[in-house]
Design an enzyme around this catalytic site. Sequence first.
Site, PDB file in Angstrom:
ATOM      1  N   SER A  69      22.484  -0.589  -1.675  1.00  0.00           N
ATOM      2  CA  SER A  69      23.506  -0.072  -0.717  1.00  0.00           C
ATOM      3  C   SER A  69      23.298  -0.443   0.699  1.00  0.00           C
ATOM      4  CB  SER A  69      23.421   1.364  -0.853  1.00  0.00           C
ATOM      5  OG  SER A  69      24.151   1.972   0.104  1.00  0.00           O
TER       6      SER A  69
ATOM      7  N   TYR B 259      20.286   9.866  -0.340  1.00  0.00           N
ATOM      8  CA  TYR B 259      20.708   8.669  -1.474  1.00  0.00           C
ATOM      9  C   TYR B 259      20.261   7.135  -0.889  1.00  0.00           C
ATOM     10  CZ  TYR B 259      24.187   5.252  -2.561  1.00  0.00           C
ATOM     11  OH  TYR B 259      24.992   4.308  -3.037  1.00  0.00           O
TER      12      TYR B 259
HETATM   13  N1  LIG Z   1      31.184   2.376  -4.193  1.00  0.00           N
HETATM   14  C1  LIG Z   1      30.426   1.928  -3.014  1.00  0.00           C
HETATM   15  O1  LIG Z   1      30.974   1.720  -1.796  1.00  0.00           O
HETATM   16  C2  LIG Z   1      29.011   1.537  -3.348  1.00  0.00           C
HETATM   17  C3  LIG Z   1      28.339   1.199  -2.019  1.00  0.00           C
HETATM   18  C4  LIG Z   1      26.939   0.882  -2.187  1.00  0.00           C
HETATM   19  C5  LIG Z   1      26.290   0.885  -3.366  1.00  0.00           C
HETATM   20  N2  LIG Z   1      26.895   1.249  -4.463  1.00  0.00           N
HETATM   21  C6  LIG Z   1      26.337   1.596  -5.593  1.00  0.00           C
HETATM   22  O2  LIG Z   1      27.024   0.886  -6.810  1.00  0.00           O
HETATM   23  C7  LIG Z   1      26.891   1.446  -8.071  1.00  0.00           C
HETATM   24  C8  LIG Z   1      28.047   1.938  -8.464  1.00  0.00           C
HETATM   25  O3  LIG Z   1      28.946   2.845  -7.699  1.00  0.00           O
HETATM   26  P1  LIG Z   1      30.218   3.290  -8.043  1.00  0.00           P
HETATM   27  O4  LIG Z   1      31.195   3.621  -6.861  1.00  0.00           O
HETATM   28  O5  LIG Z   1      30.889   2.496  -9.183  1.00  0.00           O
HETATM   29  O6  LIG Z   1      29.953   4.724  -8.697  1.00  0.00           O
HETATM   30  P2  LIG Z   1      30.371   5.488  -9.938  1.00  0.00           P
HETATM   31  O7  LIG Z   1      29.819   6.760  -9.937  1.00  0.00           O
HETATM   32  O8  LIG Z   1      31.967   5.311 -10.214  1.00  0.00           O
HETATM   33  O9  LIG Z   1      29.696   4.777 -11.171  1.00  0.00           O
HETATM   34  C9  LIG Z   1      28.303   5.119 -11.228  1.00  0.00           C
HETATM   35  C10 LIG Z   1      28.246   5.291 -12.769  1.00  0.00           C
HETATM   36  O10 LIG Z   1      26.910   5.709 -13.220  1.00  0.00           O
HETATM   37  C11 LIG Z   1      26.928   6.666 -14.269  1.00  0.00           C
HETATM   38  N3  LIG Z   1      25.598   7.630 -14.232  1.00  0.00           N
HETATM   39  C12 LIG Z   1      25.129   8.472 -13.451  1.00  0.00           C
HETATM   40  N4  LIG Z   1      24.004   9.052 -13.556  1.00  0.00           N
HETATM   41  C13 LIG Z   1      23.735   8.460 -14.718  1.00  0.00           C
HETATM   42  C14 LIG Z   1      22.825   8.391 -15.498  1.00  0.00           C
HETATM   43  N5  LIG Z   1      21.732   9.510 -15.286  1.00  0.00           N
HETATM   44  N6  LIG Z   1      22.532   7.708 -16.950  1.00  0.00           N
HETATM   45  C15 LIG Z   1      23.661   6.951 -17.181  1.00  0.00           C
HETATM   46  N7  LIG Z   1      24.505   6.599 -16.258  1.00  0.00           N
HETATM   47  C16 LIG Z   1      24.739   7.440 -15.002  1.00  0.00           C
HETATM   48  C17 LIG Z   1      28.068   7.752 -13.845  1.00  0.00           C
HETATM   49  O11 LIG Z   1      28.665   8.317 -14.888  1.00  0.00           O
HETATM   50  C18 LIG Z   1      29.123   6.662 -13.199  1.00  0.00           C
HETATM   51  O12 LIG Z   1      29.880   6.121 -14.361  1.00  0.00           O
HETATM   52  C19 LIG Z   1      25.865   2.808  -7.689  1.00  0.00           C
HETATM   53  O13 LIG Z   1      24.610   2.426  -7.916  1.00  0.00           O
HETATM   54  C20 LIG Z   1      26.119   3.114  -6.007  1.00  0.00           C
HETATM   55  O14 LIG Z   1      25.074   3.413  -5.797  1.00  0.00           O
HETATM   56  C21 LIG Z   1      28.267   1.776  -4.358  1.00  0.00           C
END
Ligand SMILES: NC(=O)c1ccc[n+]([C@@H]2O[C@H](COP(=O)([O-])OP(=O)(O)OC[C@H]3O[C@@H](n4cnc5c(N)ncnc54)[C@H](O)[C@@H]3O)[C@@H](O)[C@H]2O)c1
Length: 321
Positions: free
Chosen positions: A127, A152
């Site tokens: 991130s 985070y």
């Molecule tokens: N959306 C953004 O702007 C953004 C920015 C930077 C980084 N990220 C990173 O990208 C990734 C995806 O983000 P997103 O926005 O799609 O989030 P999201 O919450 O929609 O997806 C994350 C998924 O991980 C699953 N999850 C959580 N804990 C878990 C566990 N213990 N075991 C198995 N599955 C688990 C959740 O059920 C969810 O479906 C994450 O790692 C997030 O930190 C996202």
Amino acid sequence: MRSVLITGGAGFIGSHLGQRLLAAGDRVRVLDNLDAFYDVALKRRNLAELAAAGGDRFEFLEGDIRDADACRRAVAGADTVVHLAALAGVRPSIQDPVRYMDVNVTGTQVLLQQIEARATRFVFGSSSSVYGGNTKVPFAEADPVDRPVSPYAASKKAGEVQCFTWHHLHGNRVTCLRFFTVYGPRQRPEMAIHQFARHITDGTELPFFGDGSSRRDYTYVDDIVQGIEAAMRCERPYAIYNLGGAATTSLAEMVHQLERALGKPAKKKQLPDQPGDVPITFADVSLAEQELGYRCTTPLAEGIQKFCRWYLEQKRAGVVR
Ligand SMILES: NC(=O)c1ccc[n+]([C@@H]2O[C@H](COP(=O)([O-])OP(=O)(O)OC[C@H]3O[C@@H](n4cnc5c(N)ncnc54)[C@H](O)[C@@H]3O)[C@@H](O)[C@H]2O)c1
């Protein structure tokens, strides 16, 4: 045909990636525990769309990345692991730092430990928050990232370090991708663009933090997915890349674009800056452009239009609030 494990593939970014890979003819397995951080019905819908698109090339394993057995089953036969499962979000991590570290740090380690084949590639969803309060813009991969300002962010920085150590010990190729505020259809409901669209549509008060001058680099989800797919082919043994929109937009301007796309004014409720928030994010994407062929092709105005069209359709269908 590649065999790809997407952890967190029921979520926002992971389900878009799954769709793109299935359309390209790959096999996709998702490991996701359907965490209740937001409405699980949205995640089940994402999975149903993947199942419809993939047929027998798609498999869903419900399980937790902290569970070694679940991870062992999930990584079996995968030539690429894209690790997106995490607890996301800066503000909630300040309320519950131990849980964030448990899922994001311990979970990442448990998953890595279960990958036995040296040939398996690993792509880690990091991130832009690792840059903390960096004031030198745009943020480049070589900038110091030793001062994350939320649990985070610290957990994502830790993930990059864990990935390096695992790569060093086992030799697998690893690519870490620093995503900059991703938006688009299926965006998590607590993220600003989605939340603000709900307030504007419903005519309720929109929490407007600070004076509106804080700036974010917003990245449309299709561009992120293109970058992830390019990283899956990356030949460097261990590398970190920014994936961003390479432009910054103020909070006030983002709200204005939503008002335009939704055809309604926002009722802003002025609130002080939040702890853990940073004044600016801004990606230098030149490394990803040179080495991955990454291209950010969707300007914010166009991406917001696409998001709002999706949001209004889903709202009419009763899928989102
Ligand atoms: N959306 C953004 O702007 C953004 C920015 C930077 C980084 N990220 C990173 O990208 C990734 C995806 O983000 P997103 O926005 O799609 O989030 P999201 O919450 O929609 O997806 C994350 C998924 O991980 C699953 N999850 C959580 N804990 C878990 C566990 N213990 N075991 C198995 N599955 C688990 C959740 O059920 C969810 O479906 C994450 O790692 C997030 O930190 C996202």
